[in-house]
Design an enzyme around this catalytic site. Structure first.
Site, mmCIF file in Angstrom:
data_model
loop_
_atom_site.group_PDB
_atom_site.id
_atom_site.type_symbol
_atom_site.label_atom_id
_atom_site.label_comp_id
_atom_site.label_asym_id
_atom_site.label_seq_id
_atom_site.Cartn_x
_atom_site.Cartn_y
_atom_site.Cartn_z
ATOM 1 N N CYS A 26 -2.301 -0.251 7.239
ATOM 2 C CA CYS A 26 -1.497 0.966 7.127
ATOM 3 C C CYS A 26 -1.528 1.779 8.411
ATOM 4 C CB CYS A 26 -1.968 1.794 5.940
ATOM 5 S SG CYS A 26 -1.634 0.976 4.359
ATOM 6 N N CYS A 35 -6.055 2.178 5.798
ATOM 7 C CA CYS A 35 -6.712 0.922 6.143
ATOM 8 C C CYS A 35 -6.112 0.425 7.468
ATOM 9 C CB CYS A 35 -6.501 -0.102 5.034
ATOM 10 S SG CYS A 35 -4.820 -0.775 4.972
ATOM 11 N N HIS A 80 0.858 -1.186 0.000
ATOM 12 C CA HIS A 80 0.000 0.000 0.000
ATOM 13 C C HIS A 80 0.894 1.236 0.000
ATOM 14 C CE1 HIS A 80 -3.856 -2.027 1.748
ATOM 15 N NE2 HIS A 80 -3.241 -2.807 0.876
ATOM 16 N N GLU A 109 1.042 3.868 1.872
ATOM 17 C CA GLU A 109 1.593 4.250 3.174
ATOM 18 C C GLU A 109 2.743 3.338 3.584
ATOM 19 O OE1 GLU A 109 -2.907 5.121 3.352
ATOM 20 O OE2 GLU A 109 -1.584 3.620 2.471
#
Length: 159
Positions: free
Chosen positions: A89, A86, A56, A58
């Site tokens: 993250c 999420c 992801h 992040e």
């Protein structure tokens, strides 16, 4: 103490996210790690490009920032992300000890776009034995050996 938000860095995260989609490189997520007004890392989501479900934006930005700063903690850094993080993250940002999170889209906006992480929040509230993904503790006594070694290690680095 959090720093004052700077729209330039949020716009950068949004631009990274948008270009990731329009350039056919991945999902609509971008993240920027900032320290003292300087961009330390700026990354996009690369899940489908790298076949890595943890890639992801992040997480990618945290990895890049930690590598650049040669540290595993970013306590003097802020994270600007194009979307509310999420659970994975959010945990990574917390583990990195980042100072502040600024986000553009909300989790609800992400769900409306087809990225619904709500089931993860629900799963985390359930006892392990009631989760959809079966989880069973085993060999706890043997597993305790690694924690004992950690506690006794004179070379451990606490985090």
């Amino acid at each position: 103490m959090s720093s004052l938000p700077d729209p330039r860095f949020m716009r950068m995260a949004i631009q990274i996210a948008t270009e990731n989609v329009t350039g056919h490189r991945g999902g609509p997520f971008g993240a920027v790690v900032v320290r003292n007004g300087e961009v330390i890392a700026a990354e996009a989501n690369s899940v489908t490009r790298t076949n890595d479900p943890t890639a992801h934006a992040e997480v990618n930005a945290i990895r890049a920032a930690c590598a650049k700063l040669q540290t595993f903690q970013l306590s003097d850094c802020d994270v600007y992300t194009s979307c509310e993080p999420c659970p994975m993250c959010l945990a990574a940002i917390n583990w990195a000890r980042c100072r502040t999170i600024y986000f553009g889209n909300s989790a609800r906006d992400a769900a409306d776009a087809g990225f619904d992480d709500n089931f993860l929040y629900e799963e985390m509230r359930r006892p392990a034995e009631e989760r959809r993904l079966p989880a069973h503790q085993m060999l706890r006594d043997e597993a305790q050996e690694s924690f004992a070694a950690w506690r006794e290690s004179e070379k451990r680095i606490d985090y």
